[in-house]
Scaffold this motif. Structure first.
Motif, PDB file in Angstrom:
ATOM      1  N   TYR A 205      43.529  46.906  46.934  1.00  0.00           N
ATOM      2  CA  TYR A 205      43.930  45.497  46.991  1.00  0.00           C
ATOM      3  C   TYR A 205      42.773  44.619  47.461  1.00  0.00           C
ATOM      4  CZ  TYR A 205      48.763  46.994  46.349  1.00  0.00           C
ATOM      5  OH  TYR A 205      49.923  47.532  45.845  1.00  0.00           O
ATOM      6  N   ALA A 208      40.674  44.005  44.530  1.00  0.00           N
ATOM      7  CA  ALA A 208      41.321  43.027  43.659  1.00  0.00           C
ATOM      8  C   ALA A 208      41.165  41.611  44.207  1.00  0.00           C
ATOM      9  CB  ALA A 208      42.807  43.373  43.502  1.00  0.00           C
ATOM     10  N   ALA A 213      41.845  38.369  41.832  1.00  0.00           N
ATOM     11  CA  ALA A 213      43.104  38.648  41.142  1.00  0.00           C
ATOM     12  C   ALA A 213      44.247  37.874  41.779  1.00  0.00           C
ATOM     13  CB  ALA A 213      43.398  40.145  41.194  1.00  0.00           C
ATOM     14  N   LYS A 218      47.582  41.714  40.638  1.00  0.00           N
ATOM     15  CA  LYS A 218      47.543  42.865  41.540  1.00  0.00           C
ATOM     16  C   LYS A 218      48.772  43.743  41.347  1.00  0.00           C
ATOM     17  CE  LYS A 218      46.659  40.262  45.186  1.00  0.00           C
ATOM     18  NZ  LYS A 218      46.407  39.870  46.596  1.00  0.00           N
ATOM     19  N   ASN A 221      48.367  45.512  37.725  1.00  0.00           N
ATOM     20  CA  ASN A 221      47.243  46.428  37.526  1.00  0.00           C
ATOM     21  C   ASN A 221      47.045  47.431  38.661  1.00  0.00           C
ATOM     22  OD1 ASN A 221      46.275  45.190  35.022  1.00  0.00           O
ATOM     23  ND2 ASN A 221      45.706  43.456  36.303  1.00  0.00           N
TER      24      ASN A 221
END
Length: 316
Positions: A205, A208, A213, A218, A221
């Protein structure tokens, strides 16, 4: 140490290992046999008996089952009561299932980054521990509509100039039950999905976030691929539970002393009515035939769901 000594040592070790495996196998069956016996006694035998009785005409005690071929199944699919039961059950499986999982996914996206998320998760789980009968009584009190008795919802509607709605009429009760199921069950699946999310490494995370993102990206994907196996298990649990819905519909759609109108029936209610309802003489053959349909339906849906959700395991 000579080569022969090494070979002798290796042979002795292999022999000791083999003897150990033999002893483990001997211990395996005494522990397994009681579980197998109970499974056969309480699962396999009743299931086989149900399938056999589904092809008979039987009124219960004092009567001998009479084989009648597929007559029960022909009568089932020509019966309005069974058609309503079958379609309502599918509604609970698919419509309520979609609503429950959409709500669970939404809360999963929110709670992952929310402070105090574990407390909120526990609060959301609370409706799931309440008995379905108690939930049905609660919703029947707040949704009831009668000339001399109104529930809280209709009272509020009339205070703003809207006519009362017969939420618990046979035509509307299926949608009320769907709403109750989504409200009561979402917390359980939120807990399951959040447990799967908790095992995802935080650095994924963080990467990301660095890449810019959005929360949806998040979730799509990172969260969704890494919890896909858990989502599949949750889908199977929902399917099995939805096919067995009984108490909530029985309390909301009926007066509590006999079967509700057939427009609100589920497969579970159909089996109950043919076994213990108020239709006169019990029809256990018909009840078993409907139970066979339930077994076939859950088997087909679970197998299809497992195949649909099958993906290669992602290592992280």
């Amino acid at each position: 140490m000579s080569v022969k000594a090494k070979e002798a040592g290796a042979a002795a070790a292999a022999s000791a290992s083999g003897a150990h495996l033999v002893r483990k196998k001997r211990l395996f069956w005494p522990f397994l046999l009681p579980a197998i016996a109970l499974y056969v006694l309480f699962m396999v035998v009743p299931t086989v008996a149900t399938v056999v009785l589904g092809f008979t005409s039987w009124q219960g005690a004092g009567d001998t089952p009479r084989f009648n071929g597929t007559a029960n199944f022909v009568e089932l699919f020509s019966s309005d009561a069974f058609i309503y039961s079958f379609l309502n059950t599918l509604m609970y499986i698919f419509v309520a299932g979609v609503g429950t999982f959409l709500l669970a996914f939404l809360f999963t996206m929110v709670l992952r980054e929310m402070r105090g998320g574990k407390l909120v998760r526990a609060i959301l789980f609370f409706p799931n521990i309440v008995a379905p009968v108690a939930l049905g009584m609660f919703f029947s009190i707040i949704l009831i509509f009668r000339p001399r008795r109104q529930g809280l919802v209709n009272y509020l509607l009339e205070t703003v100039g809207i006519d009362g709605v017969k939420f618990l009429s046979p035509q509307n009760v299926t949608w009320v039950v769907i709403g109750c199921l989504v409200w009561a069950s979402a917390g359980f699946y939120i807990t399951i999905l959040m447990a799967a999310v908790d095992r995802i490494p935080p650095y994924l995370y963080e990467d990301a976030d660095i890449a810019g993102a959005t929360p949806w990206q998040k979730f799509r994907n990172v969260t969704l691929p890494l919890t896909w196996d858990v989502i599949g298990v949750a889908g199977v649990l929902w399917t099995i539970g939805a096919i067995k819905i009984f108490e909530l519909v029985f309390v909301l759609a009926g007066p509590g002393t006999y079967s509700p109108p057939i427009e609100a029936w589920t497969l579970g209610l159909y089996v109950f009515d043919r076994s213990f309802g108020t239709q006169g003489t019990p029809e256990y053959g018909m009840a078993c035939a409907a139970a066979v349909v339930m077994i076939a339906l859950v088997s087909v849906l679970v197998v299809a769901l497992r195949r649909l959700m099958r993906r290669d395991t992602i290592q992280f």
